[in-house]
Design a protein around this motif. Structure first.
Motif, PDB file in Angstrom:
ATOM      1  N   GLU A 166       0.824  -1.219   0.000  1.00 30.29           N
ATOM      2  CA  GLU A 166       0.000   0.000   0.000  1.00 30.29           C
ATOM      3  C   GLU A 166       0.848   1.254   0.000  1.00 30.29           C
ATOM      4  OE1 GLU A 166      -3.179   0.438   2.767  1.00 30.29           O
ATOM      5  OE2 GLU A 166      -4.152  -1.383   2.079  1.00 30.29           O
ATOM      6  N   SER A 167       2.034   1.211   0.637  1.00 27.92           N
ATOM      7  CA  SER A 167       2.862   2.417   0.642  1.00 27.92           C
ATOM      8  C   SER A 167       3.944   2.352  -0.447  1.00 27.92           C
ATOM      9  CB  SER A 167       3.481   2.646   2.025  1.00 27.92           C
ATOM     10  OG  SER A 167       4.352   1.581   2.327  1.00 27.92           O
ATOM     11  N   LYS A 168       3.754   1.466  -1.411  1.00 25.74           N
ATOM     12  CA  LYS A 168       4.673   1.307  -2.556  1.00 25.74           C
ATOM     13  C   LYS A 168       6.114   1.102  -2.097  1.00 25.74           C
ATOM     14  CE  LYS A 168       1.859   3.841  -5.898  1.00 25.74           C
ATOM     15  NZ  LYS A 168       1.265   2.682  -6.554  1.00 25.74           N
ATOM     16  N   ASN A 169       6.264   0.458  -0.961  1.00 23.29           N
ATOM     17  CA  ASN A 169       7.585   0.223  -0.389  1.00 23.29           C
ATOM     18  C   ASN A 169       8.107  -1.121  -0.912  1.00 23.29           C
ATOM     19  OD1 ASN A 169       9.789  -0.231   1.202  1.00 23.29           O
ATOM     20  ND2 ASN A 169       8.862   0.532   3.080  1.00 23.29           N
ATOM     21  N   HIS A 171      11.184  -1.918  -1.821  1.00 20.84           N
ATOM     22  CA  HIS A 171      12.481  -2.364  -1.323  1.00 20.84           C
ATOM     23  C   HIS A 171      12.340  -3.220  -0.060  1.00 20.84           C
ATOM     24  CE1 HIS A 171      11.613   1.786  -0.098  1.00 20.84           C
ATOM     25  NE2 HIS A 171      12.093   1.474   1.074  1.00 20.84           N
ATOM     26  N   GLU A 172      11.432  -2.849   0.834  1.00 23.94           N
ATOM     27  CA  GLU A 172      11.243  -3.669   2.037  1.00 23.94           C
ATOM     28  C   GLU A 172      10.420  -4.921   1.743  1.00 23.94           C
ATOM     29  OE1 GLU A 172      10.102  -1.606   5.666  1.00 23.94           O
ATOM     30  OE2 GLU A 172      11.511   0.002   5.199  1.00 23.94           O
ATOM     31  N   SER A 195       1.207   0.551 -11.938  1.00 23.78           N
ATOM     32  CA  SER A 195       0.233   1.646 -11.881  1.00 23.78           C
ATOM     33  C   SER A 195       0.456   2.520 -13.101  1.00 23.78           C
ATOM     34  CB  SER A 195       0.402   2.464 -10.600  1.00 23.78           C
ATOM     35  OG  SER A 195       1.598   3.199 -10.641  1.00 23.78           O
ATOM     36  N   ASP A 237      -4.114   1.339 -10.489  1.00 25.15           N
ATOM     37  CA  ASP A 237      -3.026   1.355  -9.512  1.00 25.15           C
ATOM     38  C   ASP A 237      -3.265   0.185  -8.560  1.00 25.15           C
ATOM     39  OD1 ASP A 237      -1.153   1.792  -7.602  1.00 25.15           O
ATOM     40  OD2 ASP A 237      -1.848   3.778  -7.004  1.00 25.15           O
ATOM     41  N   SER A 239      -1.732  -1.253  -6.183  1.00 26.51           N
ATOM     42  CA  SER A 239      -1.317  -1.294  -4.780  1.00 26.51           C
ATOM     43  C   SER A 239      -2.338  -0.656  -3.833  1.00 26.51           C
ATOM     44  CB  SER A 239       0.024  -0.580  -4.618  1.00 26.51           C
ATOM     45  OG  SER A 239      -0.141   0.803  -4.838  1.00 26.51           O
TER      46      SER A 239
END
Lengths: 346, 211
Positions: A166-169, A171-172, A195, A237, A239
């Motif tokens: 949801e936070s387009k993170n 890398h984590e 997106s 989008d 996410s």
């Protein structure tokens, strides 16, 4: 009429032109309605009071639950309503209760593809009534949630993964899914990043091997938007809102350039209806009119004003007559008493 | 003027380091380091506009849309949970959020633990996950002093090298989470300036990995 009122009037006409009926409701609801569905509310905290008959009542924090509760199941029919109501929620920013004006619509009953396309089209047109610099972003959380499920992460990690998406993170997310099947984890990262332009996203979904049956509704929305000339404002989008408990199909988010958060929020919520004992399909959206208020203040210059300057020596009745005359000429008039060294009443 | 990306940078050493990464990716704005008293620095050719803000305010500027993107520490994102996108780990400003206590400290589970911190939300989430009852003492600086004067049992704070802790007879007990600088974006800005933001995030991500 200010911009919010004008927009509201335009929205009312738009919804009526598609045969939606206005739904009026009471400011209060029995607290039980919300107590059992707290996880579905946009914010925590409900203002409650005890009514004269001893019942615990609440100032409504949400409109949809009330509409679902009062809409009966009737095979083969669809109930279409719109509303413009105030709700009472804790503001995310100030952490205090706020009265928020919401305008929106709900379509409940035996829904088919047409019903969904109509609601999505009305969401786009609602945004265009506010500004032509608008974007309607659509996601389908089931695509992400089934991809996360297939990784076999535990419940806690799955929840974490959805929050990261949801936070387009990404890398984590990549670090969290390191021990999982490599291809499935890589595909999830691609999916989570997807997106943009609707037809491009559909193309990429195909490349990821996601079956047409899973994306059918997105394809129909894409086709209907391009054919109605609204393709430019449509984005997919994937996410968005993938960890939501509220929606069970497509999710809609509407943005207006210059407003920092979504002004429109909605989607398909059959599961919520089912939880309230209704076996019908449900879709709808709401526009947060309080956000528009801030937007209109920036975009509209203050109206010009006539200043009527008077002194204490003059007759108050004469001043009133003059002010009345100017007002009847359609001018905004402000009567200001001149005092030594300046003016008062300003 | 064509569309410009508004960037909030954290004042101080981290901000300067991060700006050098932006510049290396082709988003330079030499005026920014000129010592000018201006508050906003724009390079129209590169379609980018920078401003320095207090590190803990970066997420506020971005969440409220005054900046399209910004750079702030993961500690700020943990603490304030702003509604923004976190697009890249810039792998700089690396440190960790940790629990520290005096060397002689032993946890007495029969009493409430007194925790001094600037990061009340992080501390309460961490201890609530452990099911530990705590009393949070909010401080704004010199956190290390609190256990030395008996104000608290432990502290929750950022630890970089651990030198300050050691010099004050404190020992790192637990690492709560790793911290580094993150590129964040306003959600609505991301919708309207997606191509610009994606391009910049990809370049910065690459630059960060290459360092």
């Amino acid at each position: 009429m200010d911009t919010v009122e004008k927009t509201n009037e335009a929205l009312k006409q738009l919804y009526e032109s598609f045969a939606y009926k206005q739904y009026k409701m009471s400011k209060f609801e029995e607290y039980d309605l919300y107590a059992g569905n707290k996880d579905l509310l946009a914010s925590e905290g409900i203002i409650t009071f005890t009514d004269t008959n001893g019942k615990l009542m609440a100032l409504k924090p949400d409109v949809t639950l009330s509409i679902v509760r009062s809409t009966k199941e009737q095979a083969g029919t669809v109930s279409k309503v719109f509303y413009s109501e105030n709700v009472y929620r804790i503001s995310e920013s100030s952490k205090t209760y706020k009265e928020i004006m919401q305008t929106g619509l709900e379509c409940l009953g035996d829904l088919d593809d047409y019903s969904v396309l109509e609601v999505v089209l009305l969401a786009a047109k609602s945004l265009l009534k506010i500004s032509d610099k608008a974007i309607l972003s659509i996601s389908l959380p089931s695509l992400i949630s089934s991809a996360v499920e297939s990784l076999g992460l535990g419940q806690e990690d799955s929840k974490k993964a959805l929050a990261l998406i949801e936070s387009k993170n990404i890398h984590e997310l990549a670090a969290l899914t390191e021990g999982c099947d490599k291809k499935a984890a890589a595909d999830l990262c691609v999916l989570a990043k997807l997106s943009g332009n609707a037809s491009d996203v559909l193309e990429q979904l195909k490349e990821l091997g996601i079956g047409e049956a899973d994306t059918r509704i997105l394809s129909l929305i894409c086709e209907s938007f391009y054919k109605t000339g609204l393709g430019d404002i449509l984005r997919f989008d994937l996410s968005a809102e993938c960890g939501t408990a509220y929606y069970s199909g497509i999710v809609l988010k509407g943005y207006i350039e210059g407003i920092p958060s979504p002004v429109l929020s909605g989607g398909r919520y059959d599961a919520l209806a089912r939880r309230m004992g209704k076996k019908y399909g449900a879709i709808g959206f709401a526009l947060y009119m309080d956000l528009l208020e801030a937007f209109s203040k920036v975009s509209e210059p203050a109206a010009a004003e006539s200043v009527l300057l008077y002194t204490e020596a003059g007759s108050a009745v004469d001043v009133l007559l003059k002010a009345n005359e100017l007002s009847e000429q359609g001018k905004r008039v402000r009567a200001v008493r001149a005092v030594k060294g300046g003016v008062s009443n300003v | 003027m064509s569309e410009v990306l508004k960037v909030a940078l954290p004042k101080g050493r981290l901000g300067e380091k991060v700006y050098s990464m932006f510049a290396a990716c082709g988003y330079e704005c030499p005026e920014l380091l000129s010592g000018s008293r201006k508050l906003i620095f724009t390079n129209e050719e590169k379609r980018v506009s920078y401003f320095w803000v207090k590190p803990s305010d970066v997420s506020v500027y971005v969440e409220r849309g005054a900046a399209d993107i910004g750079v702030c520490g993961k500690d700020i994102l943990f603490e304030y949970e702003p509604d923004v996108y976190e697009l890249a780990d810039l792998k700089t400003g690396i440190c960790r959020m940790a629990v520290a206590a005096p060397e002689s400290f032993t946890d007495d589970l029969s009493r409430t633990l007194k925790v001094a911190t600037k990061f009340g939300h992080i501390a309460s989430e961490y201890y609530s996950d452990l099911g530990r009852d705590i009393d949070i003492i909010h401080l704004n600086g010199s956190i290390e002093l609190a256990p030395l004067l008996g104000l608290s049992d432990v502290i929750v704070d950022i630890v970089e090298t651990g030198t300050t802790l050691r010099e004050n007879g404190l020992k790192e007990r637990e690492t709560i989470a790793p911290v580094s600088a993150r590129l964040i974006s306003n959600k609505a800005s991301y919708m309207f300036k997606k191509d610009m933001i994606d391009e910049l995030a990809a370049k910065l991500g690459k630059e960060a990995s290459g360092r």
